[in-house]
Design a protein around this motif. Structure first.
Motif, PDB file in Angstrom:
ATOM      1  N   GLN A  15       1.162  -0.585  10.824  1.00  0.00           N
ATOM      2  CA  GLN A  15       0.076  -0.228   9.911  1.00  0.00           C
ATOM      3  C   GLN A  15       0.422  -0.563   8.452  1.00  0.00           C
ATOM      4  O   GLN A  15      -0.473  -0.960   7.683  1.00  0.00           O
ATOM      5  N   TRP A  16       1.695  -0.399   8.097  1.00  0.00           N
ATOM      6  CA  TRP A  16       2.066  -0.530   6.692  1.00  0.00           C
ATOM      7  C   TRP A  16       3.047  -1.691   6.519  1.00  0.00           C
ATOM      8  O   TRP A  16       4.248  -1.587   6.840  1.00  0.00           O
ATOM      9  N   VAL A  64       0.277   6.502   0.846  1.00  0.00           N
ATOM     10  CA  VAL A  64      -0.307   5.280   1.406  1.00  0.00           C
ATOM     11  C   VAL A  64      -1.719   5.162   0.861  1.00  0.00           C
ATOM     12  O   VAL A  64      -2.513   6.096   0.973  1.00  0.00           O
ATOM     13  N   ARG A  91       0.819  -1.232   0.000  1.00  0.00           N
ATOM     14  CA  ARG A  91       0.000   0.000   0.000  1.00  0.00           C
ATOM     15  C   ARG A  91       0.835   1.255   0.000  1.00  0.00           C
ATOM     16  O   ARG A  91       0.274   2.359   0.028  1.00  0.00           O
ATOM     17  N   THR A  92       2.128   1.160   0.040  1.00  0.00           N
ATOM     18  CA  THR A  92       2.981   2.346   0.215  1.00  0.00           C
ATOM     19  C   THR A  92       3.967   2.498  -0.938  1.00  0.00           C
ATOM     20  O   THR A  92       4.546   1.517  -1.422  1.00  0.00           O
ATOM     21  N   GLU A 110      -2.539  10.204   2.136  1.00  0.00           N
ATOM     22  CA  GLU A 110      -3.425   9.042   2.146  1.00  0.00           C
ATOM     23  C   GLU A 110      -4.313   9.165   0.914  1.00  0.00           C
ATOM     24  O   GLU A 110      -5.209  10.018   0.864  1.00  0.00           O
TER      25      GLU A 110
END
Length: 207
Positions: free
Chosen positions: A176-177, A136, A121-122, A196
């Motif tokens: 989280q990531w 993100v 996601r990053t 985001e």
């Protein structure tokens, strides 16, 4: 006895008027005296006079109830000024500004280049390592059917839209990531903010 002698003497001497009047005066005086004594004796005794005080009238004064006035003060509504914040469209605006002031600012990038991918996601977008923004993907872009469709690769050109947020702590960032190393998480602290992205569009490759 005296009265009788006097009367007889007066009758016998009719010519003596003075003696007759004198005798009558004495008789009258005696009669009045006797009458007065009798009257005094027979006069009923007057009862003692008892003075009864007259009762005073009682006056009851009832206070008039005061009228209560309720004053309601309604504040005058203040005009609300809504400032329409224009989205940031250039990476340089973010890299060159005081990043703390950009928190919660909207972003809308067009034709931005993907420099490198860090995790599912990053990734980084920008023109160089000095002018770049960490991105993100929002959870809605990495869940369900979108997870297989949204696959970001280095060198791609994208249109992105989202909101700038504060970078969490190193520990929280790694939790989280997924795929973010401790070194990369530590390096993000210098970035202060990240994007985001809630919308992403892949542009056709020019190659």
């Amino acid at each position: 006895m005296y009265k009788q002698n006097c009367t007889l003497s007066n009758i016998q001497s009719n010519g003596n008027l003075v003696s007759k009047k004198s005798c009558l005066s004495k008789a009258t005086l005696l009669t009045l005296l006797a009458t007065g004594i009798t009257a005094c004796a027979t006069e009923p005794k007057q009862p003692d006079v008892v003075v009864v005080p007259t009762p005073q009238a009682t006056v009851t004064v009832t206070a008039t109830p005061q009228v209560t006035t309720t004053v309601v003060v309604t504040p005058t509504p203040q005009p609300t000024t809504i400032v329409q914040t224009q989205p940031i469209t250039d990476v340089l605006v973010i890299t060159n500004a005081n990043k703390q002031t950009l928190v919660n600012r909207p972003v809308q990038f067009t034709n931005v280049n993907v420099q490198s991918v860090v995790g599912d996601r990053t990734f980084w977008v920008g023109s160089s390592n000095a002018q770049r923004v960490f991105v993100v993907l929002a959870p809605n872009l990495d869940a369900g059917s979108a997870e297989n469709k949204v696959v970001v690769k280095a060198g791609q050109t994208l249109d992105l839209a989202g909101v700038l947020k504060l970078v969490p702590s190193v520990k929280q960032a790694q939790q989280q990531w997924k795929g973010l190393t401790a070194t990369e998480a530590q390096g993000l602290k210098n970035q202060v903010i990240y994007l985001e992205a809630s919308q992403i569009r892949f542009k056709p490759s020019t190659q």
